[in-house]
Design a protein around this motif. Structure first.
Motif, PDB file in Angstrom:
ATOM      1  N   SER A   1     -18.442  13.408  12.915  1.00 15.94           N
ATOM      2  CA  SER A   1     -17.327  12.864  13.472  1.00 15.94           C
ATOM      3  C   SER A   1     -17.359  11.387  13.241  1.00 15.94           C
ATOM      4  N   LEU A   2     -18.475  10.781  13.424  1.00 18.74           N
ATOM      5  CA  LEU A   2     -18.579   9.295  13.195  1.00 18.74           C
ATOM      6  C   LEU A   2     -18.224   9.147  11.777  1.00 18.74           C
ATOM      7  N   ARG A   3     -18.632   9.867  10.646  1.00 17.69           N
ATOM      8  CA  ARG A   3     -18.288   9.806   9.544  1.00 17.69           C
ATOM      9  C   ARG A   3     -16.875   9.788   9.120  1.00 17.69           C
ATOM     10  N   ARG A   4     -16.235  10.942   9.888  1.00 22.09           N
ATOM     11  CA  ARG A   4     -14.694  10.864   9.700  1.00 22.09           C
ATOM     12  C   ARG A   4     -14.115   9.569  10.179  1.00 22.09           C
ATOM     13  N   LEU A   5     -14.411   8.973  11.299  1.00 15.46           N
ATOM     14  CA  LEU A   5     -13.826   7.778  11.786  1.00 15.46           C
ATOM     15  C   LEU A   5     -14.278   6.699  10.886  1.00 15.46           C
ATOM     16  N   ASP A   6     -15.336   6.609  10.364  1.00 16.29           N
ATOM     17  CA  ASP A   6     -15.516   5.693   9.289  1.00 16.29           C
ATOM     18  C   ASP A   6     -14.479   5.494   8.203  1.00 16.29           C
ATOM     19  N   ILE A   7     -14.352   6.743   7.568  1.00 13.05           N
ATOM     20  CA  ILE A   7     -13.659   7.111   6.462  1.00 13.05           C
ATOM     21  C   ILE A   7     -12.249   6.549   7.084  1.00 13.05           C
ATOM     22  N   LEU A   8     -11.642   6.982   8.204  1.00 12.57           N
ATOM     23  CA  LEU A   8     -10.412   6.539   8.629  1.00 12.57           C
ATOM     24  C   LEU A   8     -10.294   4.993   8.882  1.00 12.57           C
ATOM     25  N   ASN A   9     -11.143   4.322   9.557  1.00 16.61           N
ATOM     26  CA  ASN A   9     -11.123   3.087   9.830  1.00 16.61           C
ATOM     27  C   ASN A   9     -11.151   2.170   8.452  1.00 16.61           C
ATOM     28  N   GLY A  10     -11.880   2.715   7.388  1.00 17.64           N
ATOM     29  CA  GLY A  10     -12.290   1.974   6.263  1.00 17.64           C
ATOM     30  C   GLY A  10     -11.026   2.036   5.493  1.00 17.64           C
ATOM     31  N   ALA A  11     -10.498   3.212   5.350  1.00 16.68           N
ATOM     32  CA  ALA A  11      -9.235   3.335   4.577  1.00 16.68           C
ATOM     33  C   ALA A  11      -8.081   2.385   5.117  1.00 16.68           C
ATOM     34  N   LEU A  12      -7.887   2.116   6.273  1.00 16.80           N
ATOM     35  CA  LEU A  12      -6.907   1.348   7.144  1.00 16.80           C
ATOM     36  C   LEU A  12      -7.173  -0.040   6.700  1.00 16.80           C
ATOM     37  N   VAL A  13      -8.639  -0.639   6.892  1.00 16.83           N
ATOM     38  CA  VAL A  13      -8.761  -1.985   6.783  1.00 16.83           C
ATOM     39  C   VAL A  13      -8.608  -2.173   5.095  1.00 16.83           C
ATOM     40  N   ASN A  14      -8.897  -1.457   4.328  1.00 16.23           N
ATOM     41  CA  ASN A  14      -8.689  -1.588   3.071  1.00 16.23           C
ATOM     42  C   ASN A  14      -7.095  -1.524   2.458  1.00 16.23           C
ATOM     43  N   ALA A  15      -6.363  -1.015   3.470  1.00 16.76           N
ATOM     44  CA  ALA A  15      -4.838  -0.915   3.229  1.00 16.76           C
ATOM     45  C   ALA A  15      -4.351  -2.209   3.947  1.00 16.76           C
ATOM     46  N   GLY A  16      -5.188  -3.198   4.464  1.00 16.08           N
ATOM     47  CA  GLY A  16      -4.539  -4.438   4.907  1.00 16.08           C
ATOM     48  C   GLY A  16      -4.500  -4.349   6.245  1.00 16.08           C
ATOM     49  N   TRP A  17      -4.924  -3.413   7.244  1.00 19.21           N
ATOM     50  CA  TRP A  17      -4.729  -3.560   8.649  1.00 19.21           C
ATOM     51  C   TRP A  17      -6.008  -4.385   9.182  1.00 19.21           C
ATOM     52  N   SER A  18      -5.921  -5.038  10.351  1.00 24.04           N
ATOM     53  CA  SER A  18      -6.882  -5.798  10.907  1.00 24.04           C
ATOM     54  C   SER A  18      -7.995  -4.505  11.457  1.00 24.04           C
ATOM     55  N   ARG A  19      -9.218  -4.796  11.668  1.00 22.20           N
ATOM     56  CA  ARG A  19     -10.187  -3.867  12.268  1.00 22.20           C
ATOM     57  C   ARG A  19      -9.557  -3.492  13.587  1.00 22.20           C
ATOM     58  N   ARG A  20      -9.107  -4.435  14.371  1.00 18.55           N
ATOM     59  CA  ARG A  20      -8.529  -4.047  15.760  1.00 18.55           C
ATOM     60  C   ARG A  20      -7.347  -3.001  15.469  1.00 18.55           C
ATOM     61  N   GLU A  21      -6.639  -3.386  14.800  1.00 17.12           N
ATOM     62  CA  GLU A  21      -5.170  -2.575  14.470  1.00 17.12           C
ATOM     63  C   GLU A  21      -5.853  -1.155  13.728  1.00 17.12           C
ATOM     64  N   ALA A  22      -6.908  -1.247  13.001  1.00 17.36           N
ATOM     65  CA  ALA A  22      -7.478   0.190  12.492  1.00 17.36           C
ATOM     66  C   ALA A  22      -7.845   1.089  13.759  1.00 17.36           C
ATOM     67  N   THR A  23      -8.459   0.517  14.400  1.00 18.47           N
ATOM     68  CA  THR A  23      -9.090   1.098  15.534  1.00 18.47           C
ATOM     69  C   THR A  23      -7.882   1.673  16.646  1.00 18.47           C
ATOM     70  N   MET A  24      -6.948   0.834  16.773  1.00 24.75           N
ATOM     71  CA  MET A  24      -5.724   1.267  17.545  1.00 24.75           C
ATOM     72  C   MET A  24      -4.886   2.574  16.925  1.00 24.75           C
ATOM     73  N   ILE A  25      -4.800   2.493  15.611  1.00 22.65           N
ATOM     74  CA  ILE A  25      -4.047   3.390  15.002  1.00 22.65           C
ATOM     75  C   ILE A  25      -4.901   4.628  14.884  1.00 22.65           C
ATOM     76  N   VAL A  26      -6.342   4.777  14.853  1.00 22.69           N
ATOM     77  CA  VAL A  26      -6.840   5.994  14.886  1.00 22.69           C
ATOM     78  C   VAL A  26      -6.759   6.395  16.291  1.00 22.69           C
ATOM     79  N   ALA A  27      -7.000   5.648  17.324  1.00 23.07           N
ATOM     80  CA  ALA A  27      -6.782   5.945  18.710  1.00 23.07           C
ATOM     81  C   ALA A  27      -5.563   6.737  18.890  1.00 23.07           C
ATOM     82  N   GLY A  28      -4.601   6.287  18.512  1.00 23.29           N
ATOM     83  CA  GLY A  28      -3.190   6.628  18.588  1.00 23.29           C
ATOM     84  C   GLY A  28      -3.185   7.938  17.917  1.00 23.29           C
ATOM     85  N   LEU A  29      -3.874   8.410  16.714  1.00 21.73           N
ATOM     86  CA  LEU A  29      -3.733   9.661  16.016  1.00 21.73           C
ATOM     87  C   LEU A  29      -4.294  10.577  16.883  1.00 21.73           C
ATOM     88  N   MET A  30      -5.547  10.002  17.421  1.00 22.67           N
ATOM     89  CA  MET A  30      -6.197  11.196  18.220  1.00 22.67           C
ATOM     90  C   MET A  30      -5.523  11.597  19.294  1.00 22.67           C
TER      91      MET A  30
END
Length: 199
Positions: A112-141
């Motif tokens: 589960s942590l590996r999946r979240l790491d991939i999700l967060n990494g992909a979003l940050v690489n796409a230009g989202w801030s770390r905080r925004e990436a965390t919020m997007i993943v939380a919203g998706l969940m």
């Protein structure tokens, strides 16, 4: 040496039996004593394969979530979110009784942590801030877990008399249980599309 009358225990056999109990009786219905009885062994025999009930639940969770699709992020972060969400919901919907355990978060579950790491990494690489990436993943969940945990459509009575003239905008609500699977799926897809498009 005679063959044992009870098949030998294995981690897979223990997980399968435990998941069957959860599917049938809910999370509260699983105990190590009940699991042992289901497997035809003494409870002490289980502890050679699993240390605690929480470890067993984490192992079951890892098994259930193994098919979650994380492949779309090499195409586009939006495609990755959609593929991940759809496959996540499908995996959870097959075993809704374990969803409350999973909803507490991924602590202790390597996959589960590996999946979240991939999700967060992909979003940050796409230009989202770390905080925004965390919020997007939380919203998706929130969307995925909510969709897997319950059926909106099945919550309606199939008796038209329950609505009558008192609820004129629900005059067809009695039809919802008959199309629950389709309507719940389409509602999930609508919400997911609106979420991703809104981002």
């Amino acid at each position: 040496m005679p063959r044992p009358s009870t098949p030998l225990l294995s981690a897979d056999r223990i997980r399968s039996a435990a998941l069957a109990i959860i599917d049938r009786d809910g999370l509260d219905g699983l105990s190590m004593r009940k699991l042992a009885a289901e497997l035809g062994v003494q409870a002490a025999s289980l502890y050679g394969h699993v240390r605690t009930k929480d470890q067993l639940l984490n192992d079951i969770a890892a098994s259930i979530l193994q098919p979650v699709d994380m492949s779309g992020f090499d195409v586009d972060w939006r495609e990755g979110l959609v593929r991940c969400a759809r496959s996540y919901r499908e995996a959870l919907s097959a075993h809704p009784n374990i969803v409350p355990f999973l909803a507490y978060g991924p602590a202790g579950r390597e996959e589960s942590l590996r999946r979240l790491d991939i999700l967060n990494g992909a979003l940050v690489n796409a230009g989202w801030s770390r905080r925004e990436a965390t919020m997007i993943v939380a919203g998706l969940m929130f969307i995925v877990f909510g969709a897997a945990l319950s059926s909106f459509s099945n919550g309606f009575s199939a008796d038209p008399a329950d609505y009558g003239d008192r609820f004129p905008n629900l005059d067809r609500a009695h039809l919802l249980p008959a199309v629950a699977a389709e309507l719940d799926r389409d509602s999930f897809e609508l919400t997911l599309a609106a979420f991703v498009r809104g981002l």
